[in-house]
Design a protein around this motif. Structure first.
Motif, PDB file in Angstrom:
ATOM      1  N   UNK A 280      29.998  39.843  44.779  1.00 45.44           N
ATOM      2  CA  UNK A 280      30.170  40.211  46.194  1.00 45.44           C
ATOM      3  C   UNK A 280      28.860  40.275  46.981  1.00 45.44           C
ATOM      4  N   UNK A 281      27.768  40.644  46.327  1.00 42.19           N
ATOM      5  CA  UNK A 281      26.487  40.711  47.036  1.00 42.19           C
ATOM      6  C   UNK A 281      26.084  39.347  47.574  1.00 42.19           C
TER       7      UNK A 281
ATOM      8  N   UNK B 261      28.145  36.649  47.851  1.00 40.92           N
ATOM      9  CA  UNK B 261      29.195  36.148  48.741  1.00 40.92           C
ATOM     10  C   UNK B 261      28.984  36.679  50.159  1.00 40.92           C
ATOM     11  N   UNK B 262      28.555  37.935  50.265  1.00 37.69           N
ATOM     12  CA  UNK B 262      28.322  38.522  51.584  1.00 37.69           C
ATOM     13  C   UNK B 262      27.125  37.890  52.289  1.00 37.69           C
ATOM     14  N   UNK B 263      26.160  37.381  51.530  1.00 34.96           N
ATOM     15  CA  UNK B 263      24.959  36.787  52.127  1.00 34.96           C
ATOM     16  C   UNK B 263      25.168  35.349  52.579  1.00 34.96           C
ATOM     17  N   UNK B 264      26.075  34.635  51.929  1.00 40.57           N
ATOM     18  CA  UNK B 264      26.213  33.200  52.177  1.00 40.57           C
ATOM     19  C   UNK B 264      27.504  32.905  52.925  1.00 40.57           C
ATOM     20  N   UNK B 265      27.416  32.059  53.935  1.00 42.12           N
ATOM     21  CA  UNK B 265      28.584  31.705  54.735  1.00 42.12           C
ATOM     22  C   UNK B 265      29.535  30.810  53.940  1.00 42.12           C
ATOM     23  N   UNK B 266      30.820  30.786  54.318  1.00 47.31           N
ATOM     24  CA  UNK B 266      31.744  29.836  53.692  1.00 47.31           C
ATOM     25  C   UNK B 266      31.211  28.411  53.805  1.00 47.31           C
ATOM     26  N   UNK B 267      31.453  27.633  52.773  1.00 46.48           N
ATOM     27  CA  UNK B 267      30.939  26.262  52.738  1.00 46.48           C
ATOM     28  C   UNK B 267      29.569  26.134  52.123  1.00 46.48           C
TER      29      UNK B 267
ATOM     30  N   UNK C 150      17.232  37.509  56.943  1.00 47.47           N
ATOM     31  CA  UNK C 150      17.392  36.866  58.238  1.00 47.47           C
ATOM     32  C   UNK C 150      17.855  35.433  58.089  1.00 47.47           C
ATOM     33  N   UNK C 151      17.551  34.620  59.095  1.00 42.79           N
ATOM     34  CA  UNK C 151      17.941  33.216  59.092  1.00 42.79           C
ATOM     35  C   UNK C 151      16.702  32.330  59.034  1.00 42.79           C
ATOM     36  N   UNK C 152      16.937  31.045  58.795  1.00 41.87           N
ATOM     37  CA  UNK C 152      15.839  30.081  58.615  1.00 41.87           C
ATOM     38  C   UNK C 152      14.828  30.640  57.620  1.00 41.87           C
ATOM     39  N   UNK C 153      15.325  31.144  56.495  1.00 42.34           N
ATOM     40  CA  UNK C 153      14.473  31.814  55.523  1.00 42.34           C
ATOM     41  C   UNK C 153      14.704  31.263  54.127  1.00 42.34           C
ATOM     42  N   UNK C 154      13.683  31.438  53.299  1.00 45.53           N
ATOM     43  CA  UNK C 154      13.740  31.116  51.881  1.00 45.53           C
ATOM     44  C   UNK C 154      13.399  32.405  51.134  1.00 45.53           C
ATOM     45  N   UNK C 155      14.234  32.786  50.187  1.00 49.49           N
ATOM     46  CA  UNK C 155      14.028  34.038  49.464  1.00 49.49           C
ATOM     47  C   UNK C 155      14.407  33.857  47.995  1.00 49.49           C
ATOM     48  N   UNK C 156      14.234  34.920  47.231  1.00 49.23           N
ATOM     49  CA  UNK C 156      14.578  34.911  45.809  1.00 49.23           C
ATOM     50  C   UNK C 156      15.325  36.183  45.451  1.00 49.23           C
ATOM     51  N   UNK C 157      14.820  36.907  44.463  1.00 51.87           N
ATOM     52  CA  UNK C 157      15.251  38.257  44.105  1.00 51.87           C
ATOM     53  C   UNK C 157      16.547  38.339  43.299  1.00 51.87           C
ATOM     54  N   UNK C 158      17.574  37.581  43.697  1.00 46.85           N
ATOM     55  CA  UNK C 158      18.893  37.793  43.097  1.00 46.85           C
ATOM     56  C   UNK C 158      19.149  36.999  41.824  1.00 46.85           C
TER      57      UNK C 158
ATOM     58  N   UNK D 199      20.536  36.798  35.374  1.00 47.27           N
ATOM     59  CA  UNK D 199      21.010  36.249  36.633  1.00 47.27           C
ATOM     60  C   UNK D 199      22.228  36.981  37.154  1.00 47.27           C
ATOM     61  N   UNK D 200      22.522  36.739  38.430  1.00 44.48           N
ATOM     62  CA  UNK D 200      23.680  37.305  39.107  1.00 44.48           C
ATOM     63  C   UNK D 200      24.622  36.152  39.431  1.00 44.48           C
ATOM     64  N   UNK D 201      25.873  36.273  38.983  1.00 44.56           N
ATOM     65  CA  UNK D 201      26.838  35.212  39.257  1.00 44.56           C
ATOM     66  C   UNK D 201      26.963  34.996  40.759  1.00 44.56           C
TER      67      UNK D 201
END
Length: 228
Positions: free
Chosen positions: A188-189, A191-197, A142-150, A182-184
Motif C-alpha cells: 500500500x505504501x 501503491x499510494x505513491x504511484x499513479x494508476x498505469x 514531490x513531482x519530477x523527482x528521482x528517489x530511492x529508500x523503498x 525489498x518492499x513488494x
C-alpha cells in the motif's frame, strides 16, 4: 546495455539492468541504497552474521556500470552506507577501491535515513539536488523527482527482482547494494505513491518493463491428484 529508455519531465533516462539509472545527456549515473558495510554493521550490533563480501560485490557492479557508461558524474541517492559508522569501518582495500572510482568524477552523496551525516570519503553532500528538470532526493516527496529508500521489488516468472517504479511524474530506484531486502511494489505504501498505469522496470540480465502490480498475486490452489 540492455537498458530500458523512458522519459521523466522531458529528461531521457535509461533504467539499467543492474539497478543504476543513466542520464546520457548529463553523463550522470545515479544509484540508490548501496548500504555499504551492511555485513559489518550487523556483526557489530550482534545481528545475523553474513558473509563479508557485499561491499566488494556492490563496488564491482558499480565499476562495471561506470566503465560501460563512461559517466563523468555519479549521484548516490542516500543510504550509501548502512549506518553512520560503516564508512569508517571499510577495510583499506574497499576504501581504496571507492577512491579509485571517485577519482576524476564529480561525486555527489545524497543524505539518507541510514547515513544522515557526511563521511570522510570525499565528494560533496546534499540533502537533495535539482539538476535540469529533475530533483534527486532519498525519499519521495514531490513531482519530477528521482528517489530511492523503498527498495521496490516485483516478481517475473515466479522470481523476485528489484525494480524501478515510474508513473511519469516520479521515479523510485531499486536498492543497488547486495544483501538489501525489498518492499513488494503492490505494498500500500508504494501503491499510494504511484499513479494508476505506473510501470515496474525489473532488473536482471535485461531491464524489463511491466505494468506495476497494485494487488498481491493470486495463488491458485493446487488441483487434487486424486483419481476419481
Amino acid at each position: 546495455m540492455n537498458g530500458h529508455t523512458f522519459f521523466l519531465a522531458d529528461a531521457r533516462l535509461v533504467a539499467m539492468p543492474s539497478g543504476a539509472l543513466w542520464w546520457p545527456e548529463e553523463r550522470l549515473l545515479c544509484v540508490s541504497d548501496l548500504h555499504l558495510g551492511k555485513a559489518e554493521r550487523m556483526a557489530r550490533r550482534g545481528g545475523t552474521l553474513l558473509p563479508p563480501y557485499e561491499t566488494q560485490a556492490t563496488l564491482a557492479r558499480l565499476t562495471a556500470d561506470l566503465e560501460a557508461t563512461g559517466a563523468a558524474r555519479v549521484l548516490c541517492l542516500g543510504d550509501s552506507f548502512d549506518d553512520a559508522e560503516a564508512a569508517g569501518a571499510l577495510v583499506e582495500a574497499e576504501r581504496l577501491w571507492l577512491m579509485r572510482l571517485m577519482a576524476g568524477r564529480e561525486w555527489i552523496w545524497i543524505l539518507g535515513n541510514h547515513d544522515p551525516a557526511p563521511t570522510d570519503c570525499g565528494g560533496s553532500y546534499r540533502a537533495e539536488i535539482t539538476l535540469g528538470p529533475l530533483t534527486f532526493r532519498h525519499i519521495a516527496a514531490g513531482e519530477a523527482e528521482v528517489s530511492g529508500h523503498y527498495h521496490p521489488k516485483c516478481t517475473l516468472a515466479g522470481r523476485a527482482r528489484p525494480c524501478f517504479l515510474t508513473d511519469g511524474r516520479r521515479l523510485i530506484l531499486p536498492a543497488y547494494g547486495a544483501y538489501t531486502g525489498g518492499l513488494w511494489c503492490h505494498d500500500p505504501t508504494l501503491v499510494a505513491l504511484m499513479r494508476p498505469g505506473a510501470l515496474a522496470i525489473l532488473t536482471g540480465t535485461k531491464a524489463i518493463p511491466v505494468p506495476m502490480p497494485r494487488r498481491a498475486p493470486q495463488i491458485r490452489p493446487r488441483s487434487s491428484s486424486f483419481a476419481r
